[in-house]
Design a protein around this motif. Structure first.
Motif, PDB file in Angstrom:
ATOM      1  N   VAL A 231      -4.494  -8.409   4.026  1.00  0.00           N
ATOM      2  CA  VAL A 231      -4.920  -7.022   4.218  1.00  0.00           C
ATOM      3  C   VAL A 231      -5.955  -6.684   3.157  1.00  0.00           C
ATOM      4  O   VAL A 231      -5.802  -7.065   1.995  1.00  0.00           O
ATOM      5  N   GLU A 232      -6.996  -5.982   3.571  1.00  0.00           N
ATOM      6  CA  GLU A 232      -8.071  -5.656   2.626  1.00  0.00           C
ATOM      7  C   GLU A 232      -8.762  -4.414   3.162  1.00  0.00           C
ATOM      8  O   GLU A 232      -9.408  -4.461   4.198  1.00  0.00           O
ATOM      9  N   THR A 241      -4.587  -3.882  -0.723  1.00  0.00           N
ATOM     10  CA  THR A 241      -4.631  -5.327  -0.469  1.00  0.00           C
ATOM     11  C   THR A 241      -3.214  -5.807  -0.254  1.00  0.00           C
ATOM     12  O   THR A 241      -2.268  -5.038  -0.374  1.00  0.00           O
ATOM     13  N   ALA A 244       0.262  -8.673   5.523  1.00  0.00           N
ATOM     14  CA  ALA A 244       1.067  -8.064   6.576  1.00  0.00           C
ATOM     15  C   ALA A 244       1.656  -9.178   7.439  1.00  0.00           C
ATOM     16  O   ALA A 244       0.930 -10.022   7.947  1.00  0.00           O
ATOM     17  N   LEU A 293       2.261  -4.809   0.055  1.00  0.00           N
ATOM     18  CA  LEU A 293       0.999  -4.087  -0.076  1.00  0.00           C
ATOM     19  C   LEU A 293       0.805  -3.581  -1.495  1.00  0.00           C
ATOM     20  O   LEU A 293       1.737  -3.066  -2.120  1.00  0.00           O
ATOM     21  N   GLY A 328      -5.832  -0.882   7.440  1.00  0.00           N
ATOM     22  CA  GLY A 328      -5.847  -2.217   6.848  1.00  0.00           C
ATOM     23  C   GLY A 328      -4.915  -3.170   7.565  1.00  0.00           C
ATOM     24  O   GLY A 328      -5.275  -4.316   7.857  1.00  0.00           O
ATOM     25  N   ILE A 329      -3.723  -2.708   7.863  1.00  0.00           N
ATOM     26  CA  ILE A 329      -2.752  -3.586   8.531  1.00  0.00           C
ATOM     27  C   ILE A 329      -3.233  -3.913   9.950  1.00  0.00           C
ATOM     28  O   ILE A 329      -3.208  -5.056  10.385  1.00  0.00           O
ATOM     29  N   HIS A 331      -6.194  -3.938  11.147  1.00  0.00           N
ATOM     30  CA  HIS A 331      -7.331  -4.842  11.097  1.00  0.00           C
ATOM     31  C   HIS A 331      -6.857  -6.262  10.812  1.00  0.00           C
ATOM     32  O   HIS A 331      -7.306  -7.228  11.434  1.00  0.00           O
ATOM     33  N   ALA A 332      -5.923  -6.385   9.896  1.00  0.00           N
ATOM     34  CA  ALA A 332      -5.392  -7.707   9.548  1.00  0.00           C
ATOM     35  C   ALA A 332      -4.732  -8.353  10.761  1.00  0.00           C
ATOM     36  O   ALA A 332      -4.930  -9.534  11.041  1.00  0.00           O
TER      37      ALA A 332
END
Ligand SMILES: Nc1ncnc2c1ncn2[C@@H]1O[C@H](COP(=O)(O)OP(=O)(O)O)[C@@H](O)[C@H]1O
Ligand SMILES: [Mg+2]
Length: 600
Positions: A231-232, A241, A244, A293, A328-329, A331-332
């Motif tokens: 995650v970023e 960051t 996940a 996270l 973020g999650i 997207h990951a």
């Protein structure tokens, strides 16, 4: 009774009530102090789960004679040099842990400051300080607490068994260790080693996350490291960051979710809620993802001084933090594409392997699988299948493409459809079994979301409008939301008190069971209540529609249809799991299969 100031030792005991609840809270304070002192190795030794002894030894910068004398005084700290409660950069700042601990147990501290010729030691018993004396110690600080709560026996009663106190200590140490892969940790109880974590070299040339992931693997297990997406995300000086877990790697509780704010482990409702939000689309309500996270932000944007044990925080802009976590999650997980957790295959293989023999049969087992038991299972499993195998319901089709071509298809080439429900595909180095309904449902659902976001959902008029009879409240619920449903591609009108006419349906659904769809939607609307807009519940609604538009289990598919499904899965994010976090396919590597048959 006259008003009076309480004597200092009583004040410290009262403070201890908040800070020192059990051995784990003592360990937390002492390990945090060691980390604040820049330690690279921290050894924790307990006796009787921490009741008899808690000892924390670090190799940090230590204290000189004057510092040591001050350290055990109430409100004495070296961590607020500018009286600035806003820019808190270290774990400590309250200056009350050591005096509080010294008020409830027998405390002894030995410390050697960098560059000093020798160490100094000091003890505190019942709040009384001993004189400082020279002592021997290589480097850093050793803090020992004996007979926890001897001074406040009432609190002894609240301690649990040595075992559960030890477990609580282990959890605290693991939590702190996750955020500090560069520090080595060890924990032992009554001379038994409980935890050993060596320092992970943070090789800046290598992946910066590598050390962190190695540490997480050591603590949470290989499964997590193998099945987590990095995650970023960042905005306005805030950064999220971490890792996940894939949705298929889920748990019955949220215990495997770890959150850190500026390196500090927290249990924060806002953050836990954000994780739930990020996964709600992929997991059933009663399942919980694994995730670690790290939220980092300027110190002035978060208040850590809202809880004596500092385990809760308050963000100035909580919406921003929530948005970063959810975004973020997601997207990951999108980056993880069609990946389903490798644990799915492991669990499948376990299902094949024999359970341990009953106690009366227990004898030395020669490792690996219990072959006779496995054989018996196989015979039992195939007996009722004989009749079906005689019919050609398992269809072999199309010659297999070259191996090199196979490599282009992670989910392989379809070889057969079994029981009208499962597609069996051959991959370059294994086989894949797909649940066709679950997979298709996910594909339709993802496409609905996508097209809604892009252009709105395309509708398809029914040649002959369908009349759907429901009960009156159900019909009313649907009609009252007609405008919103139209936006989602479903055009309905009232037709008498208990009947609804369906004129158009989302084009994506193709030929669909309109009656079933309306009944389910009416049920769902009852659950949502009137306040929520359907857009807010979009995912749920889309999920319901998708379910009705998907290939049913039991439908025969031809080769082209099967391969098309596999190719779509490869191209669609989140297609490794259905809307409830169940896998849509299982992959077995040839190596695993060979192991099953004792070939390896
Ligand atoms: N392990 C340690 N190594 C070096 N200094 C320490 C250590 N533990 C405590 N100290 C010193 O003692 C002070 C008081 O510690 P504590 O009571 O935990 O309060 P705080 O951590 O909030 O400052 C710290 O500010 C620090 O200067
Ligand atoms: Mg402290």
């Amino acid at each position: 009774m006259p008003i009076r100031l309480l004597p200092p030792n009583l004040v410290n005991q009262i403070a201890a009530g908040e800070v020192v609840e059990r051995p784990a809270s003592v360990v937390k304070e002492l390990v945090e102090n060691a980390l604040d002192a820049g330690a690279k190795r921290i050894d924790i030794v307990l006796r009787d789960g921490g009741r008899a002894l808690i000892s924390v030894i670090d190799d940090g910068h230590g204290m000189d004679q004057a510092e040591l004398a001050m350290a055990v005084e109430r409100h004495a700290t070296s961590k607020l040099p500018d009286d600035d409660l806003v820019h808190i950069a270290q774990f400590g700042f309250r200056g009350e842990a050591l005096p509080a601990i010294g008020a409830v147990g027998r405390l002894a501290i030995t410390s050697r400051a960098r560059g000093s010729a020798h160490a100094w030691s000091l003890s505190v018993e019942g709040g009384a300080k001993s004189p400082i004396a020279p002592a021997a110690l290589n480097q850093g600080t050793r803090v020992e607490l004996r007979d926890l709560f001897y001074a406040v026996p009432a609190r002894l009663k609240f301690l649990k068994t040595a075992r559960s106190e030890l477990n609580a200590v282990g959890e605290i140490v693991e939590r702190l260790a996750m955020a500090h892969p560069e520090v080595a940790f060890s924990l032992s109880d009554d001379d038994r080693s409980v935890l050993k974590l060596h320092a992970e070299a943070s090789d800046l040339m290598a992946e910066p996350d590598a050390a962190r992931l190695k540490r997480l693997a050591a603590i949470m297990g290989r499964d997590f490291a193998d099945n987590a997406a990095p995650v970023e995300a960042g905005r306005d000086g805030h950064r999220v960051t971490g890792f996940a877990g894939l949705p298929t790697l889920n748990r019955a509780t949220a215990a495997q979710q770890f959150l850190f704010v500026n390196g500090r482990p927290v249990k924060d409702r806002l953050l836990v809620g954000a994780i739930r939000g990020a996964y709600q689309d992929f997991l059933a309500r009663d399942r919980h993802p694994m995730a670690v996270l790290f939220v980092d932000c300027p110190p002035e944007d978060v208040d850590v001084n809202v809880h004596p044990a500092k385990s809760e925080v308050r963000f100035r802009d909580s919406a921003l933090v929530r948005g970063l976590i959810v975004g973020g999650i997601r997207h990951a997980l999108e980056g993880a594409g069609h990946r389903a957790s490798t644990t799915v295959a492991a669990a499948t293989l376990q299902g094949f392997s024999a359970p341990p023999p009953p106690a009366w049969q227990a004898g030395p087992r020669s490792g690996g699988y219990n072959v006779s038991h496995l054989a018996a299972q196989a015979v039992a499993a195939y007996a009722p299948l004989d009749a079906e195998l005689a019919r050609p319901s398992a269809r072999m089709e199309a010659p297999l493409p070259e191996a090199t071509q196979l490599r282009d298809y992670p989910l392989g080439v379809a070889r057969a459809q079994l029981h009208g429900t499962y597609i069996v595909a051959q991959t370059a180095d294994g086989i894949v079994i797909v649940d066709q309904h679950a997979a298709h449902e996910r594909l339709v659902y993802e496409r609905m979301k996508e097209s809604l976001a892009a252009t709105g959902i395309a509708r398809q008029a029914l040649l002959i409008p369908e009349m759907v009879e429901l009960d009156q409240p159900a019909a009313e619920r649907l009609v009252s939301r007609a405008d919103e449903l139209a936006e989602l591609g479903l055009v309905i009108e009232s037709f008498g008190p208990a009947t609804v006419v369906v004129r158009e349906v989302p084009a994506l659904l193709g030929k669909t069971d309109v009656h079933g769809l309306l009944r389910d939607l009416a049920d769902e609307l009852a659950e949502f209540g009137a306040a929520l807009s359907l857009k807010e519940k979009l995912e749920s609604i889309c999920g319901t529609m998708a379910c009705h538009g998907s290939v049913r289990a039991g439908r025969q598919l031809n080769q082209a249809e099967m391969d098309a499904l596999l190719r779509q899965m490869e191209a669609t994010p989140h297609s490794g799991q259905c809307n409830h976090g169940r896998p849509t396919y299982v992959e077995l590597k040839l190596a695993d299969i060979e192991r099953l048959f004792g070939r390896r």
